[in-house]
Design an enzyme around this catalytic site. Structure first.
Site, mmCIF file in Angstrom:
data_model
loop_
_atom_site.group_PDB
_atom_site.id
_atom_site.type_symbol
_atom_site.label_atom_id
_atom_site.label_comp_id
_atom_site.label_asym_id
_atom_site.label_seq_id
_atom_site.Cartn_x
_atom_site.Cartn_y
_atom_site.Cartn_z
ATOM 1 N N ASP A 68 1.973 10.133 -14.698
ATOM 2 C CA ASP A 68 2.149 8.745 -14.278
ATOM 3 C C ASP A 68 3.614 8.404 -14.525
ATOM 4 O OD1 ASP A 68 2.295 6.016 -13.942
ATOM 5 O OD2 ASP A 68 0.575 5.540 -15.219
ATOM 6 N N TYR A 160 9.246 -3.638 -1.357
ATOM 7 C CA TYR A 160 9.535 -2.218 -1.136
ATOM 8 C C TYR A 160 11.032 -1.994 -0.934
ATOM 9 C CZ TYR A 160 9.570 2.351 1.160
ATOM 10 O OH TYR A 160 9.832 3.663 1.505
ATOM 11 N N LYS A 164 13.828 0.046 -3.337
ATOM 12 C CA LYS A 164 14.553 1.198 -2.810
ATOM 13 C C LYS A 164 16.068 0.954 -2.822
ATOM 14 C CE LYS A 164 11.131 3.988 -2.038
ATOM 15 N NZ LYS A 164 11.018 5.253 -2.808
#
Length: 266
Positions: A68, A160, A164
């Site tokens: 994880d 998102y 990034k």
């Protein structure tokens, strides 16, 4: 060194997160074919084991772990496994990531925390763990995965894209810090790539996608490329291979894009 030998990874050791599927899986298989021993981790431990088994069956060297990446101790354990098993770490590919869809006003704090933890903290932990081995060693290549979403704002991708973009800046900042230690740090920013990420925003609560909607979506992505095409996981894996190899020995702090030209026409 000149010629094809600059791509030879014989004797190198690579850690790859997200190795159960998609770009991570393709990267593990590509680096193994190039000669590297690979240590791959994924929250899907069974999937990582399947990738490992294929590599070993083809004559490569590989170890797999359930990891994880939001947990620093588990990322540290992945890197420690590489050193324990193969004696060094030459490549760290921080590939694990998730998509996230929704307008800013609709994003819950839980979703924000989830995506930040996987897409940014996981990469950050991977960079930290790798540097603790690579800096004393005096060499190494860290490859992070950003996205073409950092180039052009698109509604519904705020979380998102932000995570990034954070990966891209982390990459460049670390490249400045790591250069004196002989460690290179780069990121790839994939365009639309045919992996299990595809069509995430089209899936219903049971994970199903209407085939007609998917076909329409794929056509849209192809239409946004000057090449009229989309990428496959192997296209991204080949960039990671380049950055892992001596062919890129003077490349650091860069964002490399395999996106069929989407970022220039979107």
């Amino acid at each position: 060194m000149t010629g094809l030998g600059v791509f030879d990874l014989d004797g190198r050791v690579a850690c790859i997160t997200g190795g159960a599927s998609g770009i991570g899986e393709a990267a593990a298989e590509t680096l193994a074919v190039a000669g590297a021993a690979v240590v791959l981790g994924d929250i899907d431990g069974d999937g990582a084991a399947r990738t490992r088994d294929r590599i070993v069956a083809d004559g490569g060297r590989a170890v797999a772990m359930a990891v994880d990446t939001t947990q620093a101790d588990q990322v540290n354990a992945l890197v420690a496994a590489a050193v324990d098993e193969f004696g060094r770490l030459d490549v760290m590919a921080n590939v694990a990531g998730v998509g996230s869809y929704g307008d800013v006003v609709d994003v819950t704090e839980a979703e924000l925390d989830r995506v930040l933890a996987i897409n940014f903290k996981g990469v950050f932990f991977g960079c930290q763990a790798a540097m603790r081995v690579m800096a004393p060693q005096g060499s190494g290549s860290i490859v992070n995965v950003s996205a073409t979403a950092i180039n052009t704002p698109v509604g519904g991708l705020s979380v998102y894209a932000a995570t990034k973009a954070a990966v891209a800046m982390l990459t460049q900042s670390l490249a400045v810090e790591a250069g004196p230690d002989g460690v290179r740090v780069n990121t790839i920013a994939p365009g639309f790539t045919l992996t299990n990420f595809v069509g995430g925003h089209l899936r219903d609560d049971q994970g199903r996608v209407d085939p007609a909607e998917m076909d329409s979506y794929l056509k849209l992505m192809r239409d946004r490329s000057p090449m009229g095409d989309v990428c496959e996981a192997s296209d991204q894996a080949n960039l990671i291979w380049f950055l892992a190899s001596d062919a890129s020995r003077y490349v650091t702090g860069q964002i490399l894009r395999a996106n069929a030209g989407q970022s220039i026409t979107w």
